[in-house]
Every structure is written in structure tokens, then in C-alpha cells.
Design an enzyme around this catalytic site. Structure first.
Site, short mmCIF file in Angstrom:
data_model
loop_
_atom_site.label_atom_id
_atom_site.label_comp_id
_atom_site.label_asym_id
_atom_site.label_seq_id
_atom_site.Cartn_x
_atom_site.Cartn_y
_atom_site.Cartn_z
N GLY A 169 0.81 -1.21 0.00
CA GLY A 169 0.00 0.00 0.00
C GLY A 169 0.85 1.26 0.00
N SER A 170 0.52 2.17 0.91
CA SER A 170 1.13 3.50 0.87
C SER A 170 2.57 3.55 1.37
CB SER A 170 0.27 4.48 1.66
OG SER A 170 -0.94 4.73 0.96
N ILE A 171 3.13 2.44 1.82
CA ILE A 171 4.58 2.41 2.03
C ILE A 171 5.27 2.68 0.69
CG2 ILE A 171 6.54 0.92 2.64
CD1 ILE A 171 4.78 -0.38 4.76
#
Length: 380
Positions: free
Chosen positions: A98-100
Site C-alpha cells: 500500500g502506501s509504504i
């Protein structure tokens, strides 16, 4: 019984017997990294926390990895990477992080700034001339801090299932829309803003985004298990994805195609690769001190209000005032958290193969290891 029949029977017995490399311990955990003696007790306490949390919350599988001063002290998987086939969870399993992916993108941005190829404060049209000009100019620095005024998902955009072959094609999803606010005036978390930042990376680097990520981030840091979440190729070690239905039951996640948001949330990785990535931000071997200051300095609105976010990283403090640098991620079939406490050198990564999973246990594990590291450094 004939020799031929006997041979076939033996082969079937071997094939169906549990393989020692795949069989999990009785408690359902699979570990790959030997635990250093000095951290054996804290690892056992952390294991109990994770096992209890998984039993209470019922997510299919979790992998968690911890390092202290760059040394991996714990890396383990719990539960299952695939429920239907009872495939055990291992630290080598690839999750949707995801947003990592935003933090990874920010590292690529920093390399371009170091090379003098990207001016963070220039209008983005210098690098993406095809992007329509808005009522106010937008900069790469603002995009990297969610201050650019670009909108986030609308409706079911996070369930997009069509293929986007290029970043330029993907940003047409929102390129014609007006800004949500004048750039710099408000913090508005937006994955589309990072997708636009990936177009800036392409313009500054002179090559496609995924190629530059491999060249500037993944290969230099030894992140051999981190790849774009392409839907058609067979990707070894990719977990199955799960969501909860309206009754709260775990079911297979809907099919999605994340090619529209590589930078905003489209990478697959393992806990150990994300651990390598985070650790690369604790010294000057990969990025300069100035670059790390760029990433970890809290940005402010034009009114001077801090937004709790640097460039691709959340910045904050724990209850004891110690600095925390982190990024969480939510995907269709994934929940992720990467968090580190720089002064003690503790980094924790936890990845779960379920949408919307409560992952507070990852922060609990961080506290255990930060306290242990504090005790270690205070001993005579």
C-alpha cells in the site's frame, strides 16, 4: 505388488508427506532468522502479543520483522498466506504494502534532488508539461507532502480493475479536475498526488517510473523481492488477498489492477525488504544527511501549521517524546505499517493480508524493542 506399482506408491507417499521446510511449528508460526541471545526474552514476549492479537482479530496471516541498529533480531510469519490451501505465512511472502510505496517513491525523489536533476520548488509542468495548469502552480515538494491540492480517490476508484500501461495514462483519472484547495494551504492525504509525483520522477529521470525505482532504490538497497503489483505474471511468493464481507467473515478480496497507482500504493514487498529500505534511512550510506532531513522534516501549511508529514513519511513522537518516522498502508487485501525510532535504531515492519486490519500490535512490538534497546544502551 509389481515393482512399478511399488515405485508409484513410494512416490505418492513422498509427495504427500509434510515437507519440513513448509511445516509450521505447532503454534502456527514460521521463523527464518535466528534470535540474538540478548533479545530472546523480548522476542518471546512480542511473539505472545502477535499470536494473541491474531487469535482475537482473526486476520489470515501476518509477517513481522524487527531490526536494531541495522541487525535483524526477529523475522517471523504467523497464520496463512493462503487459507484455502493452508499455505503457511513466511517472512519471504510478498504483500501489497500500500502506501509504504509513497516512502519508496520519496527515496527516488531524493536521489534526483541529490543529482541536481529535480527542483522541488519548480512548477511541475517543467517535468510533466502535459499536465494541465491549474488556478495555482503546484510543486513536487507540495505533492510529496500532500499539500498540492490534488484530490484523493472518489467513489470506487480504489477498486479499479483496468490496465494502465503508463503513468501518463494513469494520471488522466484526475488531471482534468480542479484543485481541492490552493497548494500549500491545507493537508489533504492523496494517493493521486503521489501518482502525479511519479510523473515528475519520470520527467526528471528521463525514463519510466518503474525502471527508475529499480535503478535508484530497489537494486542499490538489495530489495530483490520488491516489485510492481502486476496482475498477470506469476510472482513467486505473492500472498492471497482477503477482505471481510458485510457479516464480518473473511472472504477473498475482489480483483483489482493497481497499475494506476504504482507510486501511491502499487508495490509488492516482504517484511525483510521493507526493513532494509527503512534501515537505509538511518545512516548516510544511501542518502545524504541533507536528503534525510528533507524527507523527515515536517512540512507546514502557508499559515505555518505543521501537518505531521515530511516528504513521503509521517513524522511524530511517542508518549515519551521520542521521534517516530513511519508510513502505514491500506490496500485491497493488505494492511501495512513501517515504523522506526531513530535514536534507538529500532525498526519494525508488519504486513497483514487483509484489508482494514487493526495493526496496533505492530506499535506494541515497537515499544517492547525500544524499551529493550534503551535498557541495553544504559547498561554499564
Amino acid at each position: 505388488m509389481s515393482k512399478r506399482a511399488w515405485s508409484c506408491l513410494v512416490l505418492w507417499a513422498v509427495a504427500l508427506a509434510p515437507h519440513p521446510a513448509l511445516a509450521q511449528p505447532a503454534d502456527g508460526a514460521a521463523a527464518l532468522v535466528p534470535v540474538p541471545l540478548g533479545y530472546a526474552n523480548v522476542v518471546e514476549e512480542a511473539r505472545r502479543l502477535v499470536i494473541a492479537d491474531q487469535a482475537e482479530r482473526g486476520y489470515p496471516g501476518i509477517a513481522i520483522a524487527v531490526s536494531v541498529d541495522g541487525e535483524t533480531v526477529w523475522s517471523e510469519g504467523f497464520g496463512y498466506a493462503n487459507l484455502e490451501h493452508r499455505v503457511p505465512m513466511w517472512p519471504t511472502v510478498k504483500f501489497r504494502v500500500g502506501s509504504i510505496s509513497k516512502s519508496m517513491t520519496a527515496a527516488a525523489v531524493a536521489t534526483l534532488v541529490e543529482a541536481g536533476r529535480l527542483d522541488l520548488d519548480a512548477p511541475i509542468q517543467r517535468y510533466v508539461p502535459a499536465f494541465p495548469e491549474k488556478a495555482h502552480p503546484i510543486t513536487a515538494r507540495q505533492l510529496g507532502g500532500h499539500l498540492g491540492g490534488i484530490r484523493h480517490y472518489r467513489g470506487d476508484e480504489n477498486l479499479i480493475d483496468e490496465q494502465y500501461d503508463t503513468v501518463s495514462e494513469a494520471i488522466t483519472i484526475f488531471s482534468a479536475d480542479p484543485l481541492e484547495h490552493p497548494p500549500g494551504s491545507e493537508f489533504l492525504y492523496t494517493s493521486h498526488g503521489f501518482n502525479l509525483l511519479s510523473a515528475v520522477v519520470e520527467g526528471a529521470a528521463g525514463k519510466d517510473f518503474l525502471s527508475y525505482m529499480r535503478e535508484s532504490v530497489f537494486r542499490p538497497l538489495g530489495m530483490g523481492e520488491t516489485v510492481a503489483d502486476h496482475v498477470t505474471p506469476i510472482i513467486a511468493g505473492r500472498t492471497s488477498y482477503y477482505v471481510r464481507d458485510d457479516e464480518g467473515q473473511v472472504v477473498n478480496a475482489p480483483w483489482v489492477n493497481n497499475s494506476y497507482k504504482w507510486a501511491g500504493g502499487g508495490f509488492l514487498s516482504t517484511t525483510e525488504d521493507v526493513l532494509r529500505f527503512a534501515n537505509a534511512h538511518l545512516d548516510d550510506d544511501y542518502l545524504t544527511r541533507e536528503s534525510r532531513r528533507l524527507l523527515f522534516t515536517e512540512q507546514k501549511t502557508t499559515a505555518g501549521e505543521g501537518v505531521g508529514y515530511g516528504l513521503g513519511w509521517f513524522v511524530g513522537t511517542d508518549d515519551d517524546g521520542r521521534r517516530l518516522l513511519s508510513h502505514a498502508g491500506g490496500s485491497i487485501g493488505g494492511t501495512s505499517l513501517m515504523i522506526m525510532q531513530p535514536e534507538t535504531g529500532v525498526v519494525v515492519v508488519g504486513l497483514i493480508n487483509l484489508s482494514g486490519a487493526q495493526n496496533g500490535v505492530v506499535r506494541d512490538v515497537l515499544r517492547l524493542f525500544v524499551d529493550a534497546a534503551d535498557m541495553t544502551t544504559s547498561e554499564p
